[in-house]
Design a protein around this motif. Structure first.
Motif, PDB file in Angstrom:
ATOM      1  N   LYS B  28       0.811  -1.224   0.000  1.00 25.94           N
ATOM      2  CA  LYS B  28       0.000   0.000   0.000  1.00 25.94           C
ATOM      3  C   LYS B  28       0.843   1.271   0.000  1.00 25.94           C
ATOM      4  O   LYS B  28       0.586   2.195  -0.755  1.00 25.94           O
ATOM      5  CB  LYS B  28      -0.941   0.001   1.213  1.00 25.94           C
ATOM      6  CG  LYS B  28      -2.041  -1.043   1.110  1.00 25.94           C
ATOM      7  CD  LYS B  28      -3.061  -0.679   0.034  1.00 25.94           C
ATOM      8  CE  LYS B  28      -4.061  -1.798  -0.169  1.00 25.94           C
ATOM      9  NZ  LYS B  28      -4.145  -2.267  -1.515  1.00 25.94           N
ATOM     10  N   ARG B  29       1.847   1.338   0.874  1.00 23.75           N
ATOM     11  CA  ARG B  29       2.604   2.564   1.004  1.00 23.75           C
ATOM     12  C   ARG B  29       3.220   2.957  -0.334  1.00 23.75           C
ATOM     13  O   ARG B  29       3.133   4.097  -0.769  1.00 23.75           O
ATOM     14  CB  ARG B  29       3.703   2.383   2.057  1.00 23.75           C
ATOM     15  CG  ARG B  29       4.401   3.664   2.380  1.00 23.75           C
ATOM     16  CD  ARG B  29       5.313   3.490   3.558  1.00 23.75           C
ATOM     17  NE  ARG B  29       6.480   2.698   3.208  1.00 23.75           N
ATOM     18  CZ  ARG B  29       7.447   2.409   4.065  1.00 23.75           C
ATOM     19  NH1 ARG B  29       7.364   2.800   5.309  1.00 23.75           N
ATOM     20  NH2 ARG B  29       8.476   1.695   3.683  1.00 23.75           N
ATOM     21  N   ALA B  30       3.813   1.955  -1.004  1.00 30.36           N
ATOM     22  CA  ALA B  30       4.457   2.229  -2.279  1.00 30.36           C
ATOM     23  C   ALA B  30       3.423   2.584  -3.344  1.00 30.36           C
ATOM     24  O   ALA B  30       3.608   3.509  -4.132  1.00 30.36           O
ATOM     25  CB  ALA B  30       5.267   1.023  -2.713  1.00 30.36           C
ATOM     26  N   TYR B  31       2.321   1.858  -3.335  1.00 33.19           N
ATOM     27  CA  TYR B  31       1.317   2.058  -4.383  1.00 33.19           C
ATOM     28  C   TYR B  31       0.715   3.449  -4.273  1.00 33.19           C
ATOM     29  O   TYR B  31       0.594   4.157  -5.268  1.00 33.19           O
ATOM     30  CB  TYR B  31       0.251   0.973  -4.267  1.00 33.19           C
ATOM     31  CG  TYR B  31      -0.788   1.025  -5.357  1.00 33.19           C
ATOM     32  CD1 TYR B  31      -0.402   1.041  -6.696  1.00 33.19           C
ATOM     33  CD2 TYR B  31      -2.139   1.055  -5.056  1.00 33.19           C
ATOM     34  CE1 TYR B  31      -1.345   1.086  -7.700  1.00 33.19           C
ATOM     35  CE2 TYR B  31      -3.089   1.102  -6.058  1.00 33.19           C
ATOM     36  CZ  TYR B  31      -2.690   1.119  -7.375  1.00 33.19           C
ATOM     37  OH  TYR B  31      -3.625   1.174  -8.380  1.00 33.19           O
ATOM     38  N   TYR B  32       0.357   3.872  -3.039  1.00 30.90           N
ATOM     39  CA  TYR B  32      -0.225   5.207  -2.881  1.00 30.90           C
ATOM     40  C   TYR B  32       0.812   6.279  -3.170  1.00 30.90           C
ATOM     41  O   TYR B  32       0.501   7.303  -3.774  1.00 30.90           O
ATOM     42  CB  TYR B  32      -0.842   5.369  -1.492  1.00 30.90           C
ATOM     43  CG  TYR B  32      -2.090   4.540  -1.331  1.00 30.90           C
ATOM     44  CD1 TYR B  32      -3.077   4.581  -2.322  1.00 30.90           C
ATOM     45  CD2 TYR B  32      -2.288   3.709  -0.247  1.00 30.90           C
ATOM     46  CE1 TYR B  32      -4.220   3.807  -2.210  1.00 30.90           C
ATOM     47  CE2 TYR B  32      -3.432   2.935  -0.130  1.00 30.90           C
ATOM     48  CZ  TYR B  32      -4.392   2.988  -1.116  1.00 30.90           C
ATOM     49  OH  TYR B  32      -5.512   2.222  -1.021  1.00 30.90           O
ATOM     50  N   LEU B  37       2.444  10.677  -6.421  1.00 34.84           N
ATOM     51  CA  LEU B  37       3.525  11.330  -7.140  1.00 34.84           C
ATOM     52  C   LEU B  37       3.207  11.466  -8.623  1.00 34.84           C
ATOM     53  O   LEU B  37       3.397  12.526  -9.217  1.00 34.84           O
ATOM     54  CB  LEU B  37       4.827  10.549  -6.947  1.00 34.84           C
ATOM     55  CG  LEU B  37       6.064  11.323  -7.379  1.00 34.84           C
ATOM     56  CD1 LEU B  37       6.333  12.459  -6.425  1.00 34.84           C
ATOM     57  CD2 LEU B  37       7.277  10.416  -7.446  1.00 34.84           C
ATOM     58  N   SER B  38       2.681  10.375  -9.225  1.00 40.25           N
ATOM     59  CA  SER B  38       2.407  10.481 -10.657  1.00 40.25           C
ATOM     60  C   SER B  38       1.245  11.433 -10.889  1.00 40.25           C
ATOM     61  O   SER B  38       1.229  12.168 -11.880  1.00 40.25           O
ATOM     62  CB  SER B  38       2.144   9.104 -11.281  1.00 40.25           C
ATOM     63  OG  SER B  38       1.248   8.381 -10.491  1.00 40.25           O
ATOM     64  N   GLY B  39       0.269  11.483  -9.962  1.00 40.92           N
ATOM     65  CA  GLY B  39      -0.824  12.447 -10.076  1.00 40.92           C
ATOM     66  C   GLY B  39      -0.292  13.871 -10.058  1.00 40.92           C
ATOM     67  O   GLY B  39      -0.628  14.695 -10.916  1.00 40.92           O
TER      68      GLY B  39
END
Lengths: 596, 371
Positions: B28-32, B37-39
């Motif tokens: 989760k931490r990495a995915y969010y 960041l990409s957003g």
């Protein structure tokens, strides 16, 4: 029987994977008395290794879990202890000291950055309160006991400097260093040549007799069990299906699975057109029950025997045609030593002046110990390795002189199937993509859909399910992968296939299935095979004629039966005698020797 | 692989890469971090429309003008099309009149002319000195108009930092991608063909890897005064490709000895296809795992160069330049240095989270099958 040493009661070891729970060991119970050797037999995936790893508590957790059961250790003073419940720190006292283990792969189970001696000394110092100098003395004595030549030299040698058999001896010495009460040997000879296997088994038998150690010997090959074990436990899908003394199991097997395992080994003194497999003996019903199909091993073998006159007629017809492949004076050298300026000073002569003919429809066996150059020979014929000198003539064309584009066409006709089904399929490609790749290269078929249809047919040809085309190699077992490799080789409709140790990495029972498949395909499509293996019994089963290779040269060449029944050269005799046949007389003789 | 054709067949199982993407989503931490960041990065592409002193739209005497869009497209097509920039003089005021002032003027006039400003109406390189109240000298502290204050020349720090974010990430991505392309190509050639090519290739790499990177860059920048793209190219050429080449070369060396390569050769496959269809996907794991950390490295070293004044040409908005300003000022102007440092910290932390996630998702140990 003597004292009870270890009791395994209702052991259950489960693995929780992404695809659900796997019951690797499912309610297994057996006893181990001091001084005896118990063999555990089964195909891969039967839970035999997991059982032994559970005793050592070496199961990775997660994903593993002990779902129940006990492993009870009986101490000398009569008290008991459940090894599954004691804290892991206490377990370390048992490991190496009371129970030690020999692993399958001697190449990787020794640490390459330490000398062999240091690794054994480490074990001794870890468990026993003695000085390093003392431990070194002990180690050299141990090396002497395991019949390592020049123990002092091996003590200072790094693992890569000694051979596979010697490494396994070092492993045995390491396992015996603290005089453990129980020695667990997990497929200790599977990765070795038959000749080396024989010597290691002899060594273990001798050590047993001298030290009276207790051994759990795990293998997939009943032939090996016959050479070494007192009692046998047969495991199938995590459960024990049969246990008894070696004599009982071999003379009067009860469970159909055991019978299947007994019958599927290629016999040395009979010629069969196909090997009976476990499937011939049993069928698993829809409710998981096992249904027996044939009850007698002898009947099953008799049904598939080839008559001598049929075989003679076949060979005569075959030899009447002109040879499809001629190998003349082939040499493949690899540079061994170079001087300062890169000039090659000496060569390793992997293939050294070899000549033979192969006739259409024939299977030519190529047998020898590892390092004898048989694999290099196969690869040189296909130009996967450059030849140093000599000629390879296939259907009148000299292969070594072909241009790149002519060679590409020639590759349609000549295919190779490799030893290791785990590395010969690209893990990133679906098996469908792997099978259609040769078709794409040679522009066969109009588009990929059409080719994929062909891939489905091919999968069915090798008795796999057609709708598996979109799966990845890691989802299949070793035997299935080897079938996929066969399907890929067949895609180009070749006439000539080199089978390079194609069944050596497989279990005996799976090996039988693949061998049968290869023979069926040969009957149906008229392939010509060169069959390369280190195991003489397999080569003999497959081949019409046979070439025995030793150190890059031909040792003996001729009719397979002649060579096996009446080997002329000492080297061939050694190969023949090294095969664990598992004959009743041999077992009886071994017990007579042991007791008398 | 990412670019694999979609297969219509049922009963299709996941490729290793698909499995890893699923694994990554589970962390989760990495995915969010990745999503945030990409957003933000995608948002920052539209910076000229969101944070700008050019108005989105102007209606003046019946016709409409879109100066901010001019600014936006100039970023992509500046080399191809010559855009006309507007200022106050185009709308009946003096040249120095900003659009914010114009907006007020139009409103007071009430002639139906209007100005629509972006959400945040200050640009990264404008110095609106004439709008400061009497007696106030830049730098000014954060207030309602300038959220993060202004720098020594009166430029808005929020605007500069936001544009700096876009430039930093773009630079990191661009250098990483270009280094990977060059490094993988070189590594593949050296590893696959080996022999003499490998021998000489390695010597070239050794020469390059002994270059003291920062010093060479400073010297080159002095001569070349590079633009964004040229600076990125210099990074790739002097430093970026070397590490990747080492990795990929070693992976190719190992993989080419595997039987599936021999199998492909035996079926008549060409060298090029064997290298890039068979070996490359199997050789990529370690370099992909390494990518987020490479991006961090490049962002960091761009900040360092900008800090030293050898980076992007002035007045390009960049974090390093802001940090340098802040470092040279009295501590009472704390906002100048705090803003870029906090942003840098947050960005690098987020990328690190992503990198850790990728590494974990690619870890063969955790998801290996038992044989």
């Amino acid at each position: 029987m003597s004292d009870l040493l270890l009791e395994v009661k209702n052991l259950k070891t489960y693995f929780h994977t992404e695809n659900g729970t796997v019951k690797a060991v499912d309610d297994v119970s057996f006893n181990l008395h001091s001084g005896e050797t118990v063999g555990i037999v089964g195909e891969s995936g039967s839970g035999k290794s997991v059982t032994s790893l559970s005793i050592m508590r070496l199961i990775p957790m997660p994903p593993g879990e002990f779902a129940g059961g006990e492993v009870i250790w009986h101490k000398d003073d009569g008290s008991k202890e459940n090894l599954l419940e004691i804290p892991i720190e206490r377990m370390r006292d048992y490991r190496g000291n009371d129970i030690s283990m020999i692993f399958q792969e001697p190449m990787t189970s020794l640490n390459p950055v330490f000398t062999c001696g240091d690794q054994v000394v480490e074990t001794i110092v870890l468990h026993q309160n003695i000085s390093e100098a003392e431990a070194k003395k002990r180690t050299i004595a141990l090396f002497d006991q395991v019949k390592l030549p020049t123990p002092e030299r091996i003590f200072d040698a790094y693992p890569h400097q000694i051979s596979g058999g010697q490494k396994q001896r070092v492993m045995i010495a390491m396992a015996m260093a603290c005089e453990p009460k129980i020695l667990i040997a997990d497929e200790p000879t599977t990765a070795l040549d038959v000749t080396v296997q024989k010597r290691i088994l002899e060594l273990m038998l001798n050590l047993q007799k001298e030290k009276g150690s207790t051994t759990i010997f795990i293998t997939h090959d009943l032939g090996v069990i016959a050479e070494i074990a007192d009692r046998v436990i047969v495991m199938y899908k995590g459960k024990i299906v049969e246990q008894g003394t070696v004599l009982d199991i071999f003379s009067n097997p009860q469970h159909p699975y055991t019978k299947g395992l007994l019958a599927c080994r290629p016999p040395l003194h009979k010629r069969l057109y196909r090997l009976p497999t476990v499937k011939d003996f049993m069928e698993v019903g829809s409710d998981g029950k096992i249904i027996e199909k044939i009850s007698s091993v002898e009947d099953a073998l008799k049904a598939v025997e080839i008559k001598a006159e049929d075989r003679e007629a076949r060979i005569k017809e075959m030899m009447s045609k002109p040879p499809i492949l001629q190998v003349q004076g082939l040499k493949t050298y690899f540079p061994a030593k170079k001087n300062f300026f890169g000039k090659v000073l000496s060569y390793v002569k992997a293939v050294d002046d070899i000549s033979f003919d192969v006739y259409p429809g024939e299977t030519l066996g190529l047998v020898g110990e590892s390092g004898c150059g048989k694999t290099t020979l196969g690869r040189t014929i296909l130009r996967l390795v450059p030849a140093t000198a000599g000629k390879v003539i296939y259907k009148g064309k000299s292969i070594l002189d072909l241009s790149k584009s002519d060679m590409k066409d020639m590759r349609r006709d000549m295919q190779i199937i490799f030893q290791d089904p785990y590395s010969s399929l690209n893990p990133r490609m679906t098996i469908g993509a792997a099978i259609i790749e040769p078709l794409q290269i040679h522009g066969i078929g109009a588009n990929d859909n059409e080719r994929m249809d062909k891939a489905r047919q091919l999968l069915e040809t090798v008795s796999m399910q057609a709708d598996h085309v979109n799966r990845y190699p890691h989802e299949f077992s070793g035997g299935q992968r080897q079938r996929i490799c066969v399907a890929r080789a067949l895609a180009l409709e070749p006439e000539f296939i080199i089978l390079d140790e194609s069944v050596s990495a497989l279990d005996v029972s799976v090996q039988a299935q693949v061998l049968n498949l290869l023979n069926e395909l040969q009957d149906n499509y008229g392939f010509t095979y060169i069959f390369i293996s280190h195991d003489l019994s397999v080569v003999k089963f497959m081949s019409d004629r046979m070439v025995v290779m030793n150190q890059g040269k031909v040792e003996e060449m001729g009719d397979s039966d002649d060579i096996c029944y009446n080997p002329q050269r000492a080297y061939t005799q050694k190969l023949v005698s090294a095969i664990p046949e598992g004959r009743l007389e041999d077992i009886k003789e071994r017990f007579a020797r042991k007791n008398g | 692989m990412f670019f694999k054709k979609k297969n219509k067949d049922q009963d299709r199982s996941e490729s290793i890469m698909e499995k890893r993407i699923i694994n990554f989503k589970k962390i989760k931490r990495a995915y969010y971090s990745f999503i945030i960041l990409s957003g933000l990065y995608i948002l920052s592409i539209f910076c000229p429309l969101l944070i700008n002193n050019q108005p989105l739209a102007v209606k003046y005497e019946g016709s409409y003008y879109f100066p901010a869009f001019t600014d936006f497209f100039d970023g992509f097509l500046g080399k191809v099309v010559n855009f006309k920039y507007y200022n106050g003089s185009d709308f009946g005021q003096s040249q120095e009149t900003s659009f914010r002032q114009l907006k007020k003027v139009f409103k007071e006039e009430g002639k139906g002319n209007w100005v629509m400003m972006p959400l945040y109406s200050y640009g990264p390189i404008e110095t609106p000195l004439n709008e400061f109240p009497e007696g106030v000298e830049p730098p000014t502290a954060p207030d309602a108009q300038h959220w993060f204050g202004t720098d020594t020349q009166g430029r808005d720090i929020f605007a500069r930092a936001s544009y700096g974010f876009f430039i930093s990430i773009s630079f990191g991505l661009l250098v990483t991608i270009l280094s990977y392309i060059l490094g993988i190509g070189m590594g593949a050639l050296l590893g696959y063909f080996g022999g003499r090519l490998d021998l000489y290739g390695l010597r070239v790499i050794e020469i390059f890897s002994t270059l003291p990177f920062l010093f060479v860059m400073m010297i080159l920048v002095q001569f070349a005064r590079p633009s964004f793209a040229l600076l990125a190219a210099m990074y790739v050429f002097i430093k970026g490709w070397i590490g990747i080449t080492y990795y990929v070369r070693a992976e190719f060396y190992r993989e080419k000895a595997r039987d599936y390569v021999a199998a492909a050769t035996a079926m008549g496959q060409s060298n090029f296809k064997i290298m890039f269809k068979h070996i490359l996907p199997n050789a990529l794991t370690s370099v992909i795992t390494f990518a987020p950390f490479a991006i961090i490295g490049y962002i960091g070293s761009l900040v360092a160069l900008d800090f030293l004044g050898f980076g992007l040409p002035t007045p390009t908005p960049s974090w390093g330049e802001l940090i340098q300003q802040g470092a040279n000022q009295d501590t009472k102007y704390w906002w100048i240095i705090i803003t870029p440092l906090v942003l840098l910290f947050l960005t690098l932390t987020t990328v690190t989270f992503i990198g850790e996630g990728v590494r974990q998702a690619f870890d063969p140990k955790e998801y290996a099958r038992l044989r």
